[in-house]
Design an enzyme around this catalytic site. Sequence first.
Site, mmCIF file in Angstrom:
data_model
loop_
_atom_site.group_PDB
_atom_site.id
_atom_site.type_symbol
_atom_site.label_atom_id
_atom_site.label_comp_id
_atom_site.label_asym_id
_atom_site.label_seq_id
_atom_site.Cartn_x
_atom_site.Cartn_y
_atom_site.Cartn_z
ATOM 1 N N GLU A 39 0.829 -1.219 0.000
ATOM 2 C CA GLU A 39 0.000 0.000 0.000
ATOM 3 C C GLU A 39 0.859 1.263 0.000
ATOM 4 O OE1 GLU A 39 -2.943 -0.333 -0.823
ATOM 5 O OE2 GLU A 39 -3.178 -2.457 -0.401
ATOM 6 N N ASP A 94 3.344 -4.955 -5.470
ATOM 7 C CA ASP A 94 3.711 -6.282 -4.956
ATOM 8 C C ASP A 94 5.218 -6.411 -4.786
ATOM 9 O OD1 ASP A 94 1.131 -7.235 -4.775
ATOM 10 O OD2 ASP A 94 1.217 -8.461 -6.588
#
Length: 750
Positions: free
Chosen positions: A585, A651
């Site tokens: 995030e 990711d």
Amino acid sequence: MGKSESQMDITDINTPKPKKKQRWTPLEISLSVLVLLLTIIAVTMIALYATYDDGICKSSDCIKSAARLIQNMDATAEPCTDFFKYACGGWLKRNVIPETSSRYGNFDILRDELEVVLKDVLQEPKTEDIVAVQKAKTLYRSCINESAIDSRGGEPLLKLLPDVYGWPVATENWEQKYGASWTAEKAIAQLNSKYGKKVLINLFVGTDDKNSVNHVIHIDQPRLGLPSRDYYECTGIYKEACTAYVDFMISVARLIRQEERLPIDENQLALEMNKVMELEKEIANATAKPEDRNDPMLLYKKMTLAQIQNNFSLEINGKPFSWLNFTNEIMSTVNISITNEEDVVVYAPEYLTKLKPILTKYSARDLQNLMSWRFIMDLVSSLSRTYKESRNAFRKALYGTTSETATWRRCANYVNGNMENAVGRLYVEAAFAGESKHVVEDLIAQIREVFIQTLDDLTWMDAETKKRAEEKALAIKERIGYPDDIVSNDNKLNNEYLELNYKEDEYFENIIQNLKFSQSKQLKKLREKVDKDEWISGAAVVNAFYSSGRNQIVFPAGILQPPFFSAQQSNSLNYGGIGMVIGHEITHGFDDNGRNFNKDGDLVDWWTQQSASNFKEQSQCMVYQYGNFSWDLAGGQHLNGINTLGENIADNGGLGQAYRAYQNYIKKNGEEKLLPGLDLNHKQLFFLNFAQVWCGTYRPEYAVNSIKTDVHSPGNFRIIGTLQNSAEFSEAFHCRKNSYMNPEKKCRVW
């Protein structure tokens, strides 16, 4: 209990007189020494055994973690050849996709478990429930009240249709009833302002990207009835979906005409609904592809309403379309007056240009058939069983499912989606361990620090841009678990839902009430400042979020559970789980979209030209890498490396940051005890837990769907793609160079 024999012997009162003491024989001395030695050895062994630490954690939490990891993995697979199979092979053997699910994985299992909690807290009314909670429970009961829903047939919808100019195909003499009063401005605006349904033109109120404290009107291309513009090719893998879509339209039109006791002309139904499909195909082809819409700088075009009228004049039903009248038809419902000087952000100028020649080819009847259909298709599943079943073939073509989701699950999700704070309160009180909030706060601080330290390693980024990136990272605001107000401030929660009043036997009307309430609330924001402290998610959600306009990361209570997080599980699992999610995030603030927004959430170019150019070059590596993955479940189609770029960057960045944060933890606190039954060290367990989050599989129909619509790569490629780029992974599992999981070329952005 009675005395033992030895005790009786010792305490015998009639003890004989002792004999004269004798010398010990050599044999007795030898035996005594031997007994003494054996006693010393035994005592030493017992002491050693009592204090011996074999380095294995034997707590119940460690045993549970180990059992979960072992169950999911396939230890016979070679980790350096296919880590997805190694990490998830056991899971794939043990699990079958439920008939009601389009995909199934560890993430979905967590969501299923959360839904069970929601069912438990929603189904029982309690005398101490505050008003907001009472309303949530009433809404839930209305949704599961299938006998009431079935007894009403399609009547609630039929009563509503006149309010949106009817549905011509299911109306007798539509031209006489509605044609004279029909205008495009009113018809399109009515669906939008009252029900939030945006057909043909997508007008909405949202944050102004370039001035994120303000709201502004946006005009964009609409969503489509099928999942993506590709489906409208209607050939090959998309043929079944197109056929099912038209059949779905015809079935619902037939049901309505039957219920209205109108004559049914099958040829006429087919003719009109195929015309709707032709129109929607043209609209789909006019929309821009997702990969052409991923640069927010290029997407943002602000102009006045007068300029829109000049630049994008439309003619509908032989009359010029008034953008001012259209916008006022919508905004007047919340008492906001619009002039030609109103600023509007246009996201889709090319679409509006292409729309003009399309609309001139179709009559008011054709356009209304499409608009009403798009409204109706969303409401069919809220009607009786007969109407619900008309959707079966369409659902199967898009999702591969042969059964509807259980009513209680669908209803728990519906109530959660519409009353997230009331339901969040119930969920938090029932299932959330509050102490985890502080642990996650500390993890965020660690991973943010690692992100900032990592900036120094980046050779492609200059000092000026690094400094601004650091400022943005430090400015990221975190939200963990749930907003305190939903538990502590009853009045605020009650006031949030003050206008809503549900009836237990009127589920359809409750849905309409929610649509109106939600849309009115959003439209009113036009003249309000953006509340940057507002949470962008409810608490009862298994997910995490980043908001570019708020520069905010959110970790709802629903995701703060194993395998992502537990204060009792090994830290290697926490860092590989929630640690990676935190890093993911944070990195969204610096992906191909988020990097365009500054620390205050404004769309501003804060990069030097050279650093921006280098970013694109670094990113291109991942575009090619993921774009080369071919997905067998989607008929061998390749992933779209452009559409998934932001998630892939997040990711890769998130995993690297979490791993470095875990290494820092070990340096500070020492190595953790190993888990029982696993011949793996904690570096390996970090990567294993990361991978097992994404264990799962898809139905082929939904694979075809998601490869075009999902900005995330499928789970198996999230594992493989990320770990192929991780030198630390290859080191932990001793993967030889140029093995599948350790290619020589590795991509890195952050």
